[in-house]
Design an enzyme around this catalytic site. Structure first.
Site, PDB file in Angstrom:
ATOM      1  N   ASN A   1       2.480   6.894  -3.489  1.00 49.35           N
ATOM      2  CA  ASN A   1       1.646   6.625  -4.658  1.00 49.35           C
ATOM      3  C   ASN A   1       2.185   7.430  -5.838  1.00 49.35           C
ATOM      4  O   ASN A   1       2.087   8.651  -5.850  1.00 49.35           O
ATOM      5  CB  ASN A   1       0.194   7.013  -4.328  1.00 49.35           C
TER       6      ASN A   1
ATOM      7  N   CYS B   1      -4.115   6.407 -12.245  1.00 46.39           N
ATOM      8  CA  CYS B   1      -3.259   5.293 -11.792  1.00 46.39           C
ATOM      9  C   CYS B   1      -3.459   4.025 -12.629  1.00 46.39           C
ATOM     10  O   CYS B   1      -2.658   3.102 -12.547  1.00 46.39           O
ATOM     11  CB  CYS B   1      -3.506   5.008 -10.317  1.00 46.39           C
TER      12      CYS B   1
ATOM     13  N   HIS C   1      -1.298  -1.649  -7.978  1.00 44.07           N
ATOM     14  CA  HIS C   1      -1.058  -0.209  -7.838  1.00 44.07           C
ATOM     15  C   HIS C   1      -0.750   0.101  -6.376  1.00 44.07           C
ATOM     16  O   HIS C   1      -1.253  -0.561  -5.460  1.00 44.07           O
ATOM     17  CB  HIS C   1      -2.288   0.569  -8.309  1.00 44.07           C
TER      18      HIS C   1
HETATM   19  O1  UT7 Z   1      -4.502   6.406  -6.252  1.00 45.32           O
HETATM   20  C1  UT7 Z   1      -5.888   6.383  -6.386  1.00 45.32           C
HETATM   21  C2  UT7 Z   1      -6.544   5.624  -5.350  1.00 45.32           C
HETATM   22  N1  UT7 Z   1      -6.436   6.248  -4.033  1.00 45.32           N
HETATM   23  C3  UT7 Z   1      -6.704   5.515  -2.959  1.00 45.32           C
HETATM   24  O2  UT7 Z   1      -6.958   4.343  -3.117  1.00 45.32           O
HETATM   25  C4  UT7 Z   1      -6.722   6.152  -1.580  1.00 45.32           C
HETATM   26  C5  UT7 Z   1      -7.863   5.533  -0.779  1.00 45.32           C
HETATM   27  N2  UT7 Z   1      -8.067   6.122   0.558  1.00 45.32           N
HETATM   28  C6  UT7 Z   1      -7.161   5.956   1.559  1.00 45.32           C
HETATM   29  O3  UT7 Z   1      -6.114   5.380   1.338  1.00 45.32           O
HETATM   30  C7  UT7 Z   1      -7.539   6.434   2.949  1.00 45.32           C
HETATM   31  O4  UT7 Z   1      -8.859   6.896   2.955  1.00 45.32           O
HETATM   32  C8  UT7 Z   1      -6.600   7.571   3.489  1.00 45.32           C
HETATM   33  C9  UT7 Z   1      -5.209   7.027   3.800  1.00 45.32           C
HETATM   34  C10 UT7 Z   1      -6.494   8.684   2.474  1.00 45.32           C
HETATM   35  C11 UT7 Z   1      -7.150   8.155   4.782  1.00 45.32           C
HETATM   36  O5  UT7 Z   1      -7.345   7.125   5.743  1.00 45.32           O
HETATM   37  P1  UT7 Z   1      -8.719   7.024   6.562  1.00 45.32           P
HETATM   38  O6  UT7 Z   1      -8.551   5.903   7.486  1.00 45.32           O
HETATM   39  O7  UT7 Z   1      -9.837   6.952   5.548  1.00 45.32           O
HETATM   40  O8  UT7 Z   1      -8.724   8.380   7.366  1.00 45.32           O
HETATM   41  P2  UT7 Z   1      -9.779   9.598   7.337  1.00 45.32           P
HETATM   42  O9  UT7 Z   1      -9.618  10.417   6.106  1.00 45.32           O
HETATM   43  O10 UT7 Z   1     -11.150   9.089   7.656  1.00 45.32           O
HETATM   44  O11 UT7 Z   1      -9.294  10.416   8.565  1.00 45.32           O
HETATM   45  C12 UT7 Z   1      -9.276   9.871   9.904  1.00 45.32           C
HETATM   46  C13 UT7 Z   1      -8.782  10.956  10.837  1.00 45.32           C
HETATM   47  C14 UT7 Z   1      -9.555  12.260  10.676  1.00 45.32           C
HETATM   48  O12 UT7 Z   1      -9.581  12.889  11.961  1.00 45.32           O
HETATM   49  P3  UT7 Z   1     -10.895  12.777  12.897  1.00 45.32           P
HETATM   50  O13 UT7 Z   1     -12.017  13.343  12.077  1.00 45.32           O
HETATM   51  O14 UT7 Z   1     -11.061  11.316  13.173  1.00 45.32           O
HETATM   52  O15 UT7 Z   1     -10.530  13.583  14.083  1.00 45.32           O
HETATM   53  C15 UT7 Z   1      -8.677  13.075   9.769  1.00 45.32           C
HETATM   54  O16 UT7 Z   1      -8.841  14.451   9.920  1.00 45.32           O
HETATM   55  O17 UT7 Z   1      -7.420  11.255  10.513  1.00 45.32           O
HETATM   56  C16 UT7 Z   1      -7.305  12.657  10.226  1.00 45.32           C
HETATM   57  N3  UT7 Z   1      -6.291  12.800   9.183  1.00 45.32           N
HETATM   58  C17 UT7 Z   1      -4.977  12.883   9.428  1.00 45.32           C
HETATM   59  N4  UT7 Z   1      -4.304  12.914  10.600  1.00 45.32           N
HETATM   60  C18 UT7 Z   1      -2.973  13.013  10.530  1.00 45.32           C
HETATM   61  C19 UT7 Z   1      -6.480  12.808   7.812  1.00 45.32           C
HETATM   62  N5  UT7 Z   1      -5.286  12.916   7.219  1.00 45.32           N
HETATM   63  C20 UT7 Z   1      -4.355  12.975   8.188  1.00 45.32           C
HETATM   64  C21 UT7 Z   1      -2.949  13.069   8.187  1.00 45.32           C
HETATM   65  N6  UT7 Z   1      -2.302  13.089   9.374  1.00 45.32           N
HETATM   66  N7  UT7 Z   1      -2.240  13.145   7.040  1.00 45.32           N
END
Ligand code: UT7
Length: 349
Positions: free
Chosen positions: A306, A113, A276
């Site tokens: 993204n 990115c 970005h």
């Molecule tokens: O382009 C390069 C740079 N990339 C980035 O900067 C991305 C950086 N990271 C992020 O933007 C965030 O970490 C995400 C949007 C990817 C994820 O958000 P989060 O708040 O960190 O969520 P998480 O991965 O910790 O997941 C929270 C919960 C989990 O469930 P439990 O364990 O709390 O029951 C996940 O399993 O959300 C669940 N989950 C989802 N639920 C519904 C993860 N993905 C999804 C989904 N839909 N797509």
């Protein structure tokens, strides 16, 4: 040394819109979760058989058109992508074939990115040295063919989209007009004395290479990719989302301040903040810390997700074409990516 400036911008998004509701039919997810966590409402996917060089070609034609140039005017083609069309040769060569302008150099940039800003820095340096006069920098991505449509990869899959954005970089000749805004858009073609690319700052920290990556295929595996890697899903992106999020906020704030400080500017001078587009919450936190009001901060992630190396040039092009970017405006771009790599650029329009 004369400054380099942006002579034209262009972008292309494939027509197929994929909503969060559509994804919810293929994954366990919801529109509410995706919007709350990332800000993405929808993204674009290509039709089968369309590659990043096809998207880059369309974006390039538009940028050339704005600059009043032909493909044959280009001295150097730089294409940034994290989704190359083939293992080799580089996607820039496939773009060159479509442009029909052979013999000039074609370079692929692989800094994810941040690739567009790495490419912009190369263009800026060559133009200031006087080596090239018309350099294409295009970011182009087709993510949709490589995403995991299963619950394991859902936190990544919902974020990414396909698209391309391009700029043409050339010398800021005294008296030369700024890229024209479309008729009725409110822009004007008055030359700005001090215009051009004021700075580009780039960084990388390879200790975090495995926090966000696509492990396979790769020359490290005998056979490049075998059933073993496929069964383990190593051909899909893997991301430690929380670690990436935290580092992205920290580094984008840091590198934005580095850019402003190097040019004696303050956040109040920034007319357009084009970060970005990885997560709306990341950008809101960065803008808030910098003290840049939300209305000056791009939020095209809502429409396109993204698009990695294409996100910044797509957002820039939309702002330019809408007439929002006026001569003299300060545009601050900053990015964070796999690698980790990060960077910033300041342009006086
Ligand atoms: O382009 C390069 C740079 N990339 C980035 O900067 C991305 C950086 N990271 C992020 O933007 C965030 O970490 C995400 C949007 C990817 C994820 O958000 P989060 O708040 O960190 O969520 P998480 O991965 O910790 O997941 C929270 C919960 C989990 O469930 P439990 O364990 O709390 O029951 C996940 O399993 O959300 C669940 N989950 C989802 N639920 C519904 C993860 N993905 C999804 C989904 N839909 N797509």
């Amino acid at each position: 040394m004369p400054r380099a400036c942006i002579l034209g911008t262009g972008s292309y998004l494939p027509p197929r819109v994929v909503t969060n509701d559509e994804l919810s039919k293929r994954l366990t997810t919801s529109d509410e979760w995706i919007q709350q966590r990332s800000g993405v409402r929808e993204r674009r996917y290509v039709e089968p058989g369309v590659g990043p060089s096809d998207l880059a070609f369309e974006a390039t034609k538009r940028a050339l058109d704005m600059a009043g140039l032909q493909p044959s005017d280009l001295d150097f083609l730089i294409l940034a992508t994290q989704t190359p069309e083939h293992e080799f040769p580089g996607t820039a060569c496939f773009l060159q074939k479509k442009l029909g302008h052979f013999g000039v150099a074609a370079l692929d940039v692989r800094d994810q990115c941040t690739g567009f800003l790495y490419g912009l820095s190369i263009a800026d340096a060559y133009v200031r040295l006087g080596m090239y006069k018309r350099v294409l920098v295009v970011g182009a991505e087709v993510h949709s063919t490589g995403l995991e449509f299963a619950d394991r990869g859902r936190h990544i899959t919902v974020l990414f989209g396909d698209g391309a954005g391009a700029v043409i970089v050339g010398p800021a000749d005294v008296g030369q007009a700024s890229p024209p805004a479309p008729a009725g858009a409110g822009g004007n073609a008055r030359a700005t004395k001090d215009r051009g690319i004021l700075s580009v700052h780039l960084h990388a920290d390879g200790r975090f290479a495995e926090e966000l990556w696509v492990p396979a295929p790769g020359s490290i595996y005998p056979g490049r990719i075998t059933h073993k890697e496929i069964d383990e899903g190593l051909h899909y992106p893997v991301m430690n989302g929380k670690a990436v999020f935290k580092e992205a906020v920290t580094r984008m704030i840091e590198v934005s301040k580095e850019a402003l400080g190097a040019n004696g500017l303050t956040p109040a001078d920034v007319t357009h903040f084009v970060p970005h587009q990885a997560n709306l919450r990341i950008n809101e936190m960065v803008a808030k810390d910098l003290g840049i009001p939300p209305e000056r901060c791009d939020d095209s992630i809502r429409k396109y997700g993204n698009c990695a190396a294409a996100s910044v040039p797509i957002a820039l092009d939309e702002r330019v074409r809408s007439g929002a970017v006026k001569p003299g405006d300060i545009v601050l771009m900053s990015t964070f990516a796999a690698g980790f790599t990060w960077g910033s650029a300041v342009v006086r329009w």
